[in-house]
Design an enzyme around this catalytic site. Structure first.
Site, PDB file in Angstrom:
ATOM      1  N   ASN A  17       0.836  -1.217   0.000  1.00  6.28           N
ATOM      2  CA  ASN A  17       0.000   0.000   0.000  1.00  6.28           C
ATOM      3  C   ASN A  17       0.860   1.253   0.000  1.00  6.28           C
ATOM      4  O   ASN A  17       0.527   2.244  -0.643  1.00  6.28           O
ATOM      5  CB  ASN A  17      -0.948   0.011   1.203  1.00  6.28           C
ATOM      6  N   ARG A  67       4.552   1.592  24.935  1.00  5.39           N
ATOM      7  CA  ARG A  67       3.811   2.085  23.774  1.00  5.39           C
ATOM      8  C   ARG A  67       4.043   3.587  23.587  1.00  5.39           C
ATOM      9  O   ARG A  67       4.331   4.061  22.490  1.00  5.39           O
ATOM     10  CB  ARG A  67       2.315   1.811  23.999  1.00  5.39           C
ATOM     11  N   MET A  92       1.145  -2.584  12.068  1.00  8.74           N
ATOM     12  CA  MET A  92       0.436  -3.511  12.942  1.00  8.74           C
ATOM     13  C   MET A  92       0.717  -3.262  14.430  1.00  8.74           C
ATOM     14  O   MET A  92       0.944  -4.189  15.201  1.00  8.74           O
ATOM     15  CB  MET A  92       0.789  -4.969  12.548  1.00  8.74           C
ATOM     16  N   ARG A  93       0.685  -2.010  14.800  1.00  5.45           N
ATOM     17  CA  ARG A  93       0.844  -1.639  16.214  1.00  5.45           C
ATOM     18  C   ARG A  93      -0.340  -0.776  16.590  1.00  5.45           C
ATOM     19  O   ARG A  93      -0.738   0.114  15.823  1.00  5.45           O
ATOM     20  CB  ARG A  93       2.086  -0.766  16.402  1.00  5.45           C
ATOM     21  N   LEU A  95      -1.679   2.302  18.462  1.00  2.00           N
ATOM     22  CA  LEU A  95      -1.029   3.548  18.898  1.00  2.00           C
ATOM     23  C   LEU A  95      -1.625   4.008  20.224  1.00  2.00           C
ATOM     24  O   LEU A  95      -2.807   3.772  20.497  1.00  2.00           O
ATOM     25  CB  LEU A  95      -1.238   4.621  17.827  1.00  2.00           C
ATOM     26  N   ASN A 109      -5.923   5.502   8.277  1.00  2.00           N
ATOM     27  CA  ASN A 109      -5.577   4.079   8.225  1.00  2.00           C
ATOM     28  C   ASN A 109      -6.358   3.393   7.122  1.00  2.00           C
ATOM     29  O   ASN A 109      -7.414   3.868   6.717  1.00  2.00           O
ATOM     30  CB  ASN A 109      -5.920   3.431   9.575  1.00  2.00           C
ATOM     31  N   HIS A 111      -8.015  -0.416   6.444  1.00  2.00           N
ATOM     32  CA  HIS A 111      -8.360  -1.632   7.171  1.00  2.00           C
ATOM     33  C   HIS A 111      -9.036  -2.603   6.205  1.00  2.00           C
ATOM     34  O   HIS A 111      -9.928  -2.202   5.446  1.00  2.00           O
ATOM     35  CB  HIS A 111      -9.303  -1.276   8.335  1.00  2.00           C
ATOM     36  N   SER A 138     -11.559  -0.463   3.868  1.00  2.00           N
ATOM     37  CA  SER A 138     -12.050   0.860   4.265  1.00  2.00           C
ATOM     38  C   SER A 138     -10.868   1.758   4.602  1.00  2.00           C
ATOM     39  O   SER A 138      -9.925   1.319   5.265  1.00  2.00           O
ATOM     40  CB  SER A 138     -12.914   0.765   5.531  1.00  2.00           C
ATOM     41  N   ASP A 147     -10.217   1.049  15.073  1.00  2.00           N
ATOM     42  CA  ASP A 147     -10.941   0.946  13.791  1.00  2.00           C
ATOM     43  C   ASP A 147     -12.337   1.579  13.832  1.00  2.00           C
ATOM     44  O   ASP A 147     -13.272   1.086  13.183  1.00  2.00           O
ATOM     45  CB  ASP A 147     -11.061  -0.533  13.352  1.00  2.00           C
ATOM     46  N   LYS A 173      -6.187  -6.688  -1.500  1.00  2.00           N
ATOM     47  CA  LYS A 173      -5.018  -5.795  -1.605  1.00  2.00           C
ATOM     48  C   LYS A 173      -4.989  -5.056  -2.928  1.00  2.00           C
ATOM     49  O   LYS A 173      -4.659  -3.863  -2.987  1.00  2.00           O
ATOM     50  CB  LYS A 173      -3.717  -6.589  -1.431  1.00  2.00           C
ATOM     51  N   GLU A 176      -7.278  -2.373  -2.533  1.00  2.00           N
ATOM     52  CA  GLU A 176      -6.724  -1.346  -1.624  1.00  2.00           C
ATOM     53  C   GLU A 176      -5.785  -0.405  -2.370  1.00  2.00           C
ATOM     54  O   GLU A 176      -5.764   0.802  -2.127  1.00  2.00           O
ATOM     55  CB  GLU A 176      -5.958  -2.012  -0.470  1.00  2.00           C
TER      56      GLU A 176
END
Ligand code: GAR
Length: 321
Positions: A17, A67, A92-93, A95, A109, A111, A138, A147, A173, A176
């Site tokens: 992406n 974090r 993939m964290r 926040l 983002n 998703h 999305s 999300d 993908k 996306e």
């Protein structure tokens, strides 16, 4: 041509992406440019492509860090790169709330589901197991709840009779890669879109007591008081009278204040033709770092300066609580 929005892209994996965004940004007329690709994983495949294409990269492993402190390190790199927006592309964290709150409205983002369906992980398997006709992706604004932010754009992808999560993920993908550059471009361009800016101004202006909209010399204006005797407290000017700005015109206390504002912050204020002569200032709206709280304060102040005393007294009483 307006200045390009500067974006930092966060990745954790293959970064396809990010690549789609990068090549879209190189097409003529793109509304954005990538100023940084940052990752929490040193071996994220996408970093190599970014480097090959001459984009600055930054890596900070999340291992052994809280974090908050990890987010702070990433944020420092983003600020150093002068980015206006952060775009998550397979990052993939989760926040920290503090970080998300600092970037509200500037954190986007993608998703792999048709939100609000299937937040979190295993989205494709869940869509297939539920017997859905479509999966999809999305693009949404990031808020502290996972999300759950405003959905900006979506694309549906048909689920096949004997689909597998991996096969579906691969087709999602591809979808996306079409969706993300378009959605990011539309979002970062909103600040130059007169219709979008006008709607924001209008919502704020009409939220003030006893206000209505009335056109004046071809520009939309806002008045306080009755339809008959009301007075103007704001005008919306879309590059009117030869100005290059999309602006809100509001009343200052007079020429001294107006000229001080224009001199101190020429990127934010200007003296509009005609109206300027009577102390109205132009608050420039088509800027990347427009501060909507300040726009709202100007509207309130200008409203106060012309509203009848019975209304300002009521407002004073309300403000005390
Ligand atoms: C994408 O499918 C993206 O939607 C998903 O990770 C993939 C990253 O692929 N994101 C999430 O699941 C976020 N919760 P990429 O690294 O090739 O762009």
């Amino acid at each position: 041509m307006a200045e390009k929005a500067k974006i930092a892209v966060f990745i954790s994996g293959t970064g396809t992406n990010m690549a789609a965004l990068l090549y879209a940004s190189r097409l003529p007329g793109s509304a954005f440019e990538i100023v940084l690709v940052a990752s929490n994983k040193a071996n994220a495949e996408g970093l190599k492509l970014a480097e090959l294409e001459g984009i600055s990269t930054f890596v900070h492993s999340h291992k052994g860090h809280s974090r908050e402190s990890h987010d702070l390190a990433m944020e420092k790199a983003v600020r150093k790169a002068n980015a206006d927006y952060i775009v998550l592309a397979g990052y993939m964290r989760i926040l920290s709330d503090e970080f998300v709150t600092r970037w509200l409205g500037r954190l986007i983002n993608i998703h792999p589901s048709l939100l609000p369906k299937y937040k979190g992980l295993e989205t494709h398997a869940r869509a297939i197991d539920a017997g859905d006709s479509h999966g999809g992706a999305s693009v949404h604004l990031v808020v502290p709840e996972l999300d759950a932010g405003e959905v900006l754009a979506q694309v549906e992808v048909q689920i096949a009779p004997n689909d597998t999560p991996d096969a579906l993920a691969e087709r999602v993908k591809i979808a996306e890669h079409q969706l993300y550059p378009r959605a990011v471009s539309d979002y970062v361009s909103r600040g130059n879109d007169p219709a979008h800016l006008f709607e924001r101004v209008r919502t704020l202006a009409l939220a003030l007591p006893e206000t209505h909209e009335r056109e004046s010399h071809g520009s939309p204006g806002f008045r306080v008081g009755s339809e008959k005797t009301g007075k103007y407290f704001a005008y919306f000017s879309d590059r009117h009278h030869g100005s290059e700005h999309i602006a809100l015109l509001v009343k200052t206390s007079g020429m001294d204040e107006l000229m001080d504002l224009v001199e101190a912050q020429p990127e934010a204020y200007y003296k509009p033709a005609f109206y300027g002569a009577s102390g109205w200032v132009g608050v420039i709206l088509n800027r990347v770092d427009i501060d909507w709280d300040s726009v709202s304060e100007w509207l309130t102040r200008s409203w106060r300066s012309v509203a009848p005393a019975r209304l300002t007294k009521l407002q004073d009483a309300a403000d005390m609580f």
